[in-house]
Design a protein around this motif. Structure first.
Motif, short mmCIF file in Angstrom:
data_model
loop_
_atom_site.label_atom_id
_atom_site.label_comp_id
_atom_site.label_asym_id
_atom_site.label_seq_id
_atom_site.Cartn_x
_atom_site.Cartn_y
_atom_site.Cartn_z
N UNK A 181 36.95 33.11 42.94
CA UNK A 181 35.75 32.51 42.35
C UNK A 181 35.74 31.19 41.80
N UNK A 182 34.62 30.46 42.38
CA UNK A 182 34.39 28.97 41.68
C UNK A 182 33.94 29.35 40.41
N UNK A 183 34.61 28.64 39.56
CA UNK A 183 33.90 28.57 38.19
C UNK A 183 32.76 27.68 37.96
N UNK A 184 31.81 27.80 36.77
CA UNK A 184 30.86 26.69 36.73
C UNK A 184 31.42 25.16 36.36
N UNK A 185 32.64 25.27 35.73
CA UNK A 185 33.31 24.03 35.45
C UNK A 185 33.96 23.30 36.50
N UNK A 186 34.36 24.06 37.60
CA UNK A 186 34.85 23.61 38.82
C UNK A 186 33.72 23.05 39.98
N UNK A 187 32.39 23.32 39.78
CA UNK A 187 31.46 23.11 40.54
C UNK A 187 31.23 21.41 40.77
N UNK A 188 31.19 20.62 39.78
CA UNK A 188 31.02 19.14 40.01
C UNK A 188 31.90 18.52 40.84
N UNK A 189 33.38 19.03 40.53
CA UNK A 189 34.39 18.30 41.22
C UNK A 189 34.47 18.91 42.62
N UNK A 190 34.04 20.24 42.91
CA UNK A 190 33.81 20.73 44.28
C UNK A 190 32.87 20.22 44.96
N UNK A 191 31.65 19.81 44.48
CA UNK A 191 30.54 18.91 45.21
C UNK A 191 31.01 17.65 45.45
N UNK A 192 31.33 16.92 44.45
CA UNK A 192 31.48 15.40 44.77
C UNK A 192 32.96 15.28 45.54
N UNK A 193 33.92 16.10 45.60
CA UNK A 193 34.95 15.93 46.40
C UNK A 193 34.48 16.29 48.05
#
Length: 503
Positions: free
Chosen positions: A237-249
């Motif tokens: 499960x993707x945590x909220x803190x990982x979402x900016x890195x996920x989107x920008x990557x």
């Protein structure tokens, strides 16, 4: 798994690719005199089917099909950024590639640096675009060998021993000969075998996994249980803190991909712009296959596959060896191996073409005949493959991965000159050079300081950060725009010298 039958089918697939490469000269043959465009771009003659196979086979590399499930195996949900990334590429390709192709065909461009040279009338800017492309391509080429190495390790062949070294050299030797003689036609023909083999292997292995684990629910439930019982930090499960890195990557990787020389080389080989539009619409079919390979990373967790330390990319090959009998394992391993040959060939051709057009002809031998340009390009292409082999043999796998990570950050810094330049020539060459320099320095410093991490912290507790490449690109764009604005403002001042005419 029986090694003998597995090795036999693996060699049969590789041998089949070599036989196909021999037929490359029959693919849209031309009676024209030798030229760099003919050798490197197959005379710009590839139709929709061949372009889809070649472009997809160049973007979705062997290492992609082992690294993405390996990242899923080791890191969990964040690794799935590769799926939206490859989806975002499709509309970008639909917009950018046909326009770039039309300009290249009209003016006889073979590389992106050719376009930059004419667009801005700046040899230094074209040079940095060409060198950045070559610099970013070489570690990417070396990574294809790592994909083959993961297969050999899973097959029981010690890839770092003399036997494994000879096998990899033999595989690349056949590719090198075919590419030397037939140029881009060789990987174009092999891409047909790659497409059939990769699509068939993904479906077959996933079907076996789902049958063994009682469907997707069983796979995810077993993987979640194993992760909860282990000390690993991976999560499904993707945590909220990982979402900016996920989107920008995802966004940054998509922007960077279309700047790589091998992607543009495959695109320039299309017969017309409409072909590229159709291909862009059909590219998501390759993303579906990548999603299946990502699922196999979760399946490797669920089925308790134990990869070597720092060798998570072996997860899918080891899972395949666990599920299938020897002959079928050889077919899947052969598919992954052939998957490395297509992008490796296109990358070496693209690097050689950039060197000949934008370094050799521009600065060493401006009057070089087309025949001599082809001869030099063939030699450089062989050298690039040899360099990749030496690089992989001489350095740790992690070194190649680290350099490829830097390569993604670097190639993104030519986006303003190439992609933005397709729509406007207002940006000044000096401003673009300054922006490129700042982006390269900042991106490299952030990656190295972060221990070769793809993300830079935001300073927010619980946040993984954002993609380094986008941060560097933002600085690049700001400087390029600001210095262009200053240059235009100075030209409007009373008494300022009149600007020179723009091409």
């Amino acid at each position: 798994m029986t090694v003998g039958p597995m090795a036999a089918t693996l060699m049969a697939v590789i041998g089949g690719s070599s036989l196909l490469a021999v037929t490359a000269r029959r693919l849209n043959p031309s009676s024209d005199l030798p030229s760099l465009g003919g050798w490197a771009l197959a005379d710009r003659s590839l139709g929709t089917g061949w372009t889809w196979l070649l472009l997809g086979g160049s973007i979705f590399t062997s290492y992609t099909f082992t690294a993405v499930p390996g990242l899923v195996y080791g890191n969990g949900a964040p690794a799935f950024f590769a799926l939206p990334y490859t989806i975002i590429v499709c509309p970008l390709a639909f917009v950018l590639l046909p326009r770039m192709w039309a300009v290249a065909r009209k003016h006889g461009h073979v590389t992106a640096a050719d376009f930059v040279r004419r667009r801005y009338d700046s040899a230094p800017l074209a040079l940095v675009v060409a060198l950045t492309g070559i610099l970013a391509t070489m570690p990417y080429l070396a990574l294809q060998l790592l994909g083959i190495r993961a297969v050999l390790d899973a097959a029981g062949v010690p890839s770092r021993a003399a036997v494994g070294d000879c096998v990899m050299i033999a595989i690349f030797a056949g590719l090198a000969i075919a590419t030397y003689r037939h140029g881009l036609r060789a990987p174009a023909v092999i891409s047909a075998l790659k497409g059939v083999a990769v699509f068939g292997s993904a479906v077959a292995v996933c079907w076996l996994v789902l049958d063994r684990m009682n469907g997707p629910e069983g796979v995810f439930a077993a993987a979640a249980t194993r992760l909860s019982d282990s000390t690993a930090n991976a999560s499904l499960v993707l945590t909220p803190g990982q979402q900016p890195a996920f989107v920008t990557l995802a966004i940054g990787s998509a922007l960077a991909l279309l700047m790589y020389p091998h992607v543009l080389t495959a695109a320039f080989a299309a017969s017309d712009a409409a072909v590229l539009r159709r291909v862009s619409i059909a590219l998501p079919l390759w993303t579906v296959v990548l999603a299946l390979f990502g699922l196999l990373g979760i399946a490797a967790i669920a089925m308790g596959v134990d990869t070597p330390e720092n060798g998570a990319e072996a997860a899918v090959p080891m899972l395949t060896a666990l599920l299938m009998p020897g002959p079928l394992v050889g077919l899947v391993f052969g598919a992954i191996t052939v998957g490395a040959l297509v992008p490796a060939a296109v990358m070496s051709i693209a690097a050689a073409t950039s060197f000949v057009r934008n370094v050799y002809v521009e600065y060493v031998h401006p009057t070089a005949t087309p025949k001599r340009q082809v001869r030099i390009a063939r030699t450089v292409s062989l050298t690039a493959k040899l360099g990749a082999v030496v690089f992989v043999f001489g350095l740790r796998d992690q070194d190649a991965i680290n350099l490829q990570l830097l390569g993604g950050v670097w190639i993104l810094q030519i986006f303003p000159a190439v992609a933005v330049g397709l729509y406007t020539a207002r940006l000044r060459p000096a401003a673009l050079l300054a922006g490129w320099s700042a982006g390269m320095l900042l991106g490299t410093a952030l990656v190295v300081r972060g221990g070769f991490s793809a993300v830079v912290p935001l300073g927010i507790p619980g946040s993984a950060g954002v993609y380094v490449g986008l941060v560097a690109l933002l600085l690049n764009l700001v400087i390029s725009l600001f210095l262009t604005f200053l240059a235009e403002a100075r030209e409007r001042w009373p008494g300022a010298a009149s600007p020179s005419p723009r091409p």
